[in-house]
Design a protein around this motif. Structure first.
Motif, PDB file in Angstrom:
ATOM      1  N   ALA A   1      29.062  21.038  18.004  1.00 29.16           N
ATOM      2  CA  ALA A   1      27.735  20.449  17.767  1.00 29.16           C
ATOM      3  C   ALA A   1      27.396  19.414  18.856  1.00 29.16           C
ATOM      4  O   ALA A   1      26.828  19.785  19.896  1.00 29.16           O
ATOM      5  CB  ALA A   1      27.689  19.840  16.374  1.00 29.16           C
ATOM      6  N   ARG A   2      27.746  18.168  18.621  1.00 21.90           N
ATOM      7  CA  ARG A   2      27.458  17.094  19.582  1.00 21.90           C
ATOM      8  C   ARG A   2      28.581  16.071  19.534  1.00 21.90           C
ATOM      9  O   ARG A   2      29.095  15.778  18.452  1.00 21.90           O
ATOM     10  CB  ARG A   2      26.137  16.386  19.235  1.00 21.90           C
ATOM     11  N   LYS A   3      28.903  15.463  20.687  1.00 23.37           N
ATOM     12  CA  LYS A   3      29.974  14.452  20.674  1.00 23.37           C
ATOM     13  C   LYS A   3      29.537  13.188  19.931  1.00 23.37           C
ATOM     14  O   LYS A   3      30.342  12.500  19.320  1.00 23.37           O
ATOM     15  CB  LYS A   3      30.455  14.120  22.072  1.00 23.37           C
TER      16      LYS A   3
ATOM     17  N   LYS B   1      33.416  21.964  30.115  1.00 22.19           N
ATOM     18  CA  LYS B   1      31.946  21.912  30.069  1.00 22.19           C
ATOM     19  C   LYS B   1      31.511  22.579  28.787  1.00 22.19           C
ATOM     20  O   LYS B   1      32.150  23.542  28.362  1.00 22.19           O
ATOM     21  CB  LYS B   1      31.385  22.700  31.255  1.00 22.19           C
ATOM     22  N   LYS B   2      30.438  22.102  28.179  1.00 26.36           N
ATOM     23  CA  LYS B   2      29.986  22.707  26.919  1.00 26.36           C
ATOM     24  C   LYS B   2      29.735  24.204  27.138  1.00 26.36           C
ATOM     25  O   LYS B   2      28.896  24.590  27.951  1.00 26.36           O
ATOM     26  CB  LYS B   2      28.721  21.995  26.450  1.00 26.36           C
ATOM     27  N   MET B   3      30.494  25.034  26.386  1.00 25.97           N
ATOM     28  CA  MET B   3      30.496  26.483  26.631  1.00 25.97           C
ATOM     29  C   MET B   3      29.865  27.293  25.504  1.00 25.97           C
ATOM     30  O   MET B   3      29.746  28.508  25.608  1.00 25.97           O
ATOM     31  CB  MET B   3      31.943  26.977  26.799  1.00 25.97           C
ATOM     32  N   GLY B   4      29.498  26.628  24.398  1.00 28.35           N
ATOM     33  CA  GLY B   4      29.038  27.340  23.211  1.00 28.35           C
ATOM     34  C   GLY B   4      27.941  28.349  23.506  1.00 28.35           C
ATOM     35  O   GLY B   4      28.018  29.515  23.101  1.00 28.35           O
ATOM     36  N   ALA B   5      26.914  27.917  24.209  1.00 25.10           N
ATOM     37  CA  ALA B   5      25.763  28.791  24.468  1.00 25.10           C
ATOM     38  C   ALA B   5      25.875  29.473  25.822  1.00 25.10           C
ATOM     39  O   ALA B   5      24.901  30.062  26.296  1.00 25.10           O
ATOM     40  CB  ALA B   5      24.474  27.972  24.404  1.00 25.10           C
ATOM     41  N   GLN B   6      27.067  29.384  26.431  1.00 20.16           N
ATOM     42  CA  GLN B   6      27.182  29.893  27.800  1.00 20.16           C
ATOM     43  C   GLN B   6      27.628  31.363  27.808  1.00 20.16           C
ATOM     44  O   GLN B   6      28.722  31.712  28.242  1.00 20.16           O
ATOM     45  CB  GLN B   6      28.134  28.957  28.581  1.00 20.16           C
TER      46      GLN B   6
ATOM     47  N   ILE C   1      14.409  23.605  30.138  1.00 23.69           N
ATOM     48  CA  ILE C   1      15.662  22.865  30.313  1.00 23.69           C
ATOM     49  C   ILE C   1      16.715  23.369  29.326  1.00 23.69           C
ATOM     50  O   ILE C   1      16.401  24.133  28.410  1.00 23.69           O
ATOM     51  CB  ILE C   1      15.460  21.347  30.068  1.00 23.69           C
ATOM     52  N   ARG C   2      17.960  22.857  29.517  1.00 19.85           N
ATOM     53  CA  ARG C   2      19.013  23.060  28.515  1.00 19.85           C
ATOM     54  C   ARG C   2      19.380  21.670  27.979  1.00 19.85           C
ATOM     55  O   ARG C   2      18.563  21.069  27.309  1.00 19.85           O
ATOM     56  CB  ARG C   2      20.199  23.797  29.149  1.00 19.85           C
ATOM     57  N   SER C   3      20.570  21.150  28.325  1.00 15.91           N
ATOM     58  CA  SER C   3      20.912  19.792  27.860  1.00 15.91           C
ATOM     59  C   SER C   3      20.414  18.730  28.830  1.00 15.91           C
ATOM     60  O   SER C   3      20.791  17.558  28.717  1.00 15.91           O
ATOM     61  CB  SER C   3      22.428  19.663  27.713  1.00 15.91           C
ATOM     62  N   ASP C   4      19.584  19.131  29.766  1.00 17.43           N
ATOM     63  CA  ASP C   4      19.078  18.226  30.791  1.00 17.43           C
ATOM     64  C   ASP C   4      18.252  17.097  30.153  1.00 17.43           C
ATOM     65  O   ASP C   4      17.481  17.353  29.219  1.00 17.43           O
ATOM     66  CB  ASP C   4      18.237  19.037  31.780  1.00 17.43           C
TER      67      ASP C   4
ATOM     68  N   ASP D   1      21.005  21.853  34.975  1.00 22.24           N
ATOM     69  CA  ASP D   1      22.204  21.381  35.678  1.00 22.24           C
ATOM     70  C   ASP D   1      23.358  22.351  35.429  1.00 22.24           C
ATOM     71  O   ASP D   1      24.201  22.572  36.286  1.00 22.24           O
ATOM     72  CB  ASP D   1      22.555  19.966  35.204  1.00 22.24           C
ATOM     73  N   LYS D   2      23.390  22.902  34.202  1.00 17.78           N
ATOM     74  CA  LYS D   2      24.356  23.980  33.884  1.00 17.78           C
ATOM     75  C   LYS D   2      23.530  25.267  33.887  1.00 17.78           C
ATOM     76  O   LYS D   2      22.815  25.558  32.928  1.00 17.78           O
ATOM     77  CB  LYS D   2      24.968  23.715  32.507  1.00 17.78           C
ATOM     78  N   PRO D   3      23.610  26.052  34.984  1.00 13.26           N
ATOM     79  CA  PRO D   3      22.673  27.182  35.142  1.00 13.26           C
ATOM     80  C   PRO D   3      22.841  28.283  34.100  1.00 13.26           C
ATOM     81  O   PRO D   3      23.920  28.492  33.552  1.00 13.26           O
ATOM     82  CB  PRO D   3      23.021  27.726  36.536  1.00 13.26           C
TER      83      PRO D   3
ATOM     84  N   VAL E   1      10.138  23.047  27.360  1.00 13.75           N
ATOM     85  CA  VAL E   1      10.841  23.841  26.346  1.00 13.75           C
ATOM     86  C   VAL E   1      12.340  23.723  26.571  1.00 13.75           C
ATOM     87  O   VAL E   1      12.847  24.024  27.654  1.00 13.75           O
ATOM     88  CB  VAL E   1      10.410  25.321  26.327  1.00 13.75           C
ATOM     89  N   ARG E   2      13.003  23.247  25.526  1.00 11.16           N
ATOM     90  CA  ARG E   2      14.458  23.163  25.526  1.00 11.16           C
ATOM     91  C   ARG E   2      14.957  24.555  25.126  1.00 11.16           C
ATOM     92  O   ARG E   2      14.766  24.970  23.966  1.00 11.16           O
ATOM     93  CB  ARG E   2      14.868  22.081  24.503  1.00 11.16           C
ATOM     94  N   ALA E   3      15.518  25.297  26.076  1.00 10.49           N
ATOM     95  CA  ALA E   3      16.040  26.628  25.772  1.00 10.49           C
ATOM     96  C   ALA E   3      17.337  26.444  24.989  1.00 10.49           C
ATOM     97  O   ALA E   3      18.419  26.344  25.559  1.00 10.49           O
ATOM     98  CB  ALA E   3      16.271  27.415  27.052  1.00 10.49           C
ATOM     99  N   GLY E   4      17.199  26.341  23.689  1.00  6.71           N
ATOM    100  CA  GLY E   4      18.352  26.063  22.833  1.00  6.71           C
ATOM    101  C   GLY E   4      17.876  25.385  21.561  1.00  6.71           C
ATOM    102  O   GLY E   4      16.667  25.339  21.282  1.00  6.71           O
ATOM    103  N   ALA E   5      18.838  24.858  20.813  1.00 14.99           N
ATOM    104  CA  ALA E   5      18.508  24.312  19.490  1.00 14.99           C
ATOM    105  C   ALA E   5      18.282  22.804  19.500  1.00 14.99           C
ATOM    106  O   ALA E   5      17.227  22.321  19.089  1.00 14.99           O
ATOM    107  CB  ALA E   5      19.633  24.668  18.529  1.00 14.99           C
ATOM    108  N   GLY E   6      19.287  22.065  19.964  1.00 10.49           N
ATOM    109  CA  GLY E   6      19.245  20.599  19.861  1.00 10.49           C
ATOM    110  C   GLY E   6      18.360  19.992  20.936  1.00 10.49           C
ATOM    111  O   GLY E   6      18.495  20.312  22.104  1.00 10.49           O
ATOM    112  N   TYR E   7      17.467  19.087  20.520  1.00 12.15           N
ATOM    113  CA  TYR E   7      16.547  18.472  21.491  1.00 12.15           C
ATOM    114  C   TYR E   7      16.738  16.957  21.557  1.00 12.15           C
ATOM    115  O   TYR E   7      15.820  16.211  21.883  1.00 12.15           O
ATOM    116  CB  TYR E   7      15.092  18.864  21.188  1.00 12.15           C
TER     117      TYR E   7
ATOM    118  N   GLN F   1      18.133  31.226  19.032  1.00 11.84           N
ATOM    119  CA  GLN F   1      18.324  32.165  20.149  1.00 11.84           C
ATOM    120  C   GLN F   1      19.753  32.160  20.720  1.00 11.84           C
ATOM    121  O   GLN F   1      20.183  33.138  21.307  1.00 11.84           O
ATOM    122  CB  GLN F   1      17.312  31.870  21.270  1.00 11.84           C
ATOM    123  N   ASN F   2      20.450  31.033  20.589  1.00 14.57           N
ATOM    124  CA  ASN F   2      21.821  31.005  21.138  1.00 14.57           C
ATOM    125  C   ASN F   2      22.871  30.811  20.048  1.00 14.57           C
ATOM    126  O   ASN F   2      24.031  30.542  20.333  1.00 14.57           O
ATOM    127  CB  ASN F   2      21.946  29.923  22.223  1.00 14.57           C
ATOM    128  N   SER F   3      22.456  30.956  18.783  1.00 16.51           N
ATOM    129  CA  SER F   3      23.352  30.544  17.692  1.00 16.51           C
ATOM    130  C   SER F   3      24.566  31.453  17.502  1.00 16.51           C
ATOM    131  O   SER F   3      25.635  30.976  17.145  1.00 16.51           O
ATOM    132  CB  SER F   3      22.570  30.395  16.392  1.00 16.51           C
TER     133      SER F   3
END
Ligand code: 3PG
Length: 306
Positions: free
Chosen positions: A223-225, A270-275, A54-57, A8-10, A74-80, A101-103
């Motif tokens: 991190a997370r809300k 929008k969450k921008m950390g890994a963007q 996916i990402r945060s999808d 959803d966030k490309p 596969v969640r392309a990122g850390a938090g699942y 990978q995005n840290s």
């Protein structure tokens, strides 16, 4: 084999191109669903795919029910926390993440937000510097380690607490390891959150904990809300007008935070950390390779559901 990138966030285009290259080199087909907005579009897109990146999808039981041919997510990122792991296991679907990978991208954003907060959101008044200030890193995983590395360059006095990481590992990096979250908040001018959203951590950043921070404390959330007890943080910030909260994950009560704490609160839209292009390339290509490794060789490295 058909691989869906559902974001959803490309990702940056360069990352999508890299993912496509990996998938097509393996002889698979890549399909792209970006900015889909409604869940119905995701439910339609997953029908005949064998793998999803996916990402945060959100991948819940309904999505898994609709994805009859699915073997791996596969969640392309850390938090699942956005994937229903129990439902995936019940559907015989392997779930992986791409740790680390995005840290660096997330860690850099934490500093962008820190500087903004201590410079009073660039309102023209005199702020403070990061040099010599006590920084508390709450959880010493991949992002926390990158935060420590960057903090050294700023000349900060670095502390960390991690319930699962041995003190020796933290101290090896020249970071002071403390024994509890309470100790960390009491010691530090700035606390940067890097905990995942789990049953134990949800709502754990509460009135009592943040109130331990010294005068002028800054809480940084990349991190997370869900880890923030929003009602209690609002109550505390009403009482303590010295505290600031900067977050990359817009709170549910964003309107109330904005209205009550103008000049002490900031949230990215929008969450921008890994963007960043780099993080998108690293995480996206790692995800594509993990899918190929799993489908071709049964490699389950980075699997997060049993
Ligand atoms: C993560 O867990 O990897 C980060 O929070 C980044 O999430 P995003 O891919 O949704 O931006």
């Amino acid at each position: 084999m058909k691989v869906l990138v559902a974001t959803d966030k490309p990702f940056a285009k360069v990352a999508v191109d890299g993912i496509r290259k990996e998938i097509e080199a393996a002889g698979y087909e890549l399909v792209l669903l970006e900015k889909y907005g409604e869940k119905a579009k995701l439910l339609e897109a997953v029908k005949d795919v064998n793998a999803i990146i996916i990402r945060s999808d959100i991948i819940d039981a309904e999505v898994l029910d609709a994805a009859k041919e699915l073997k791996i997510v596969v969640r392309a990122g850390a938090g699942y926390d956005n994937v229903d792991l129990a439902a995936a296991t019940a559907h015989n679907v392997c779930v992986m993440n791409t740790p680390g990978q995005n840290s660096n991208a997330v860690a850099e954003l934490a500093f962008g937000m820190m500087v903004m907060a201590v410079r009073n959101f660039y309102n023209g008044t005199s702020g403070t510097e990061l040099m010599g200030k006590k920084l508390g890193i709450h959880a010493y995983g991949n992002v926390g380690r990158n935060v420590a590395r960057i903090a050294k360059g700023f000349g900060m006095d670095i502390y960390a607490f991690d319930a699962f990481c041995p003190k020796e590992v933290i101290e090896k990096d020249g970071v002071k390891a403390v024994s509890s979250a309470e100790e960390l908040y009491a010691a530090c001018n700035i606390v940067s959150l890097h905990i995942p959203a789990t049953a134990e951590t949800k709502n754990s950043i509460n009135y009592e904990l943040v109130n331990k921070m010294p005068k002028g404390g800054v809480l940084v959330n990349t991190a997370r809300k869900e880890v923030i007890n929003e009602a209690e943080l609002i109550k505390l910030m009403e009482e303590r007008t010295d505290l600031k909260y900067v977050t990359d994950i817009m709170p549910v009560a964003h309107a109330e935070f904005s209205e009550k704490f103008a000049g002490r609160y900031f949230a990215t839209p929008k969450k921008m950390g890994a963007q960043t292009a780099e993080a998108n390339i690293n995480a996206g290509i790692a995800a594509a390779r993990q899918i190929v490794g799993f489908l071709k060789d049964g490699c389950e490295k980075f699997r997060v559901n049993k």
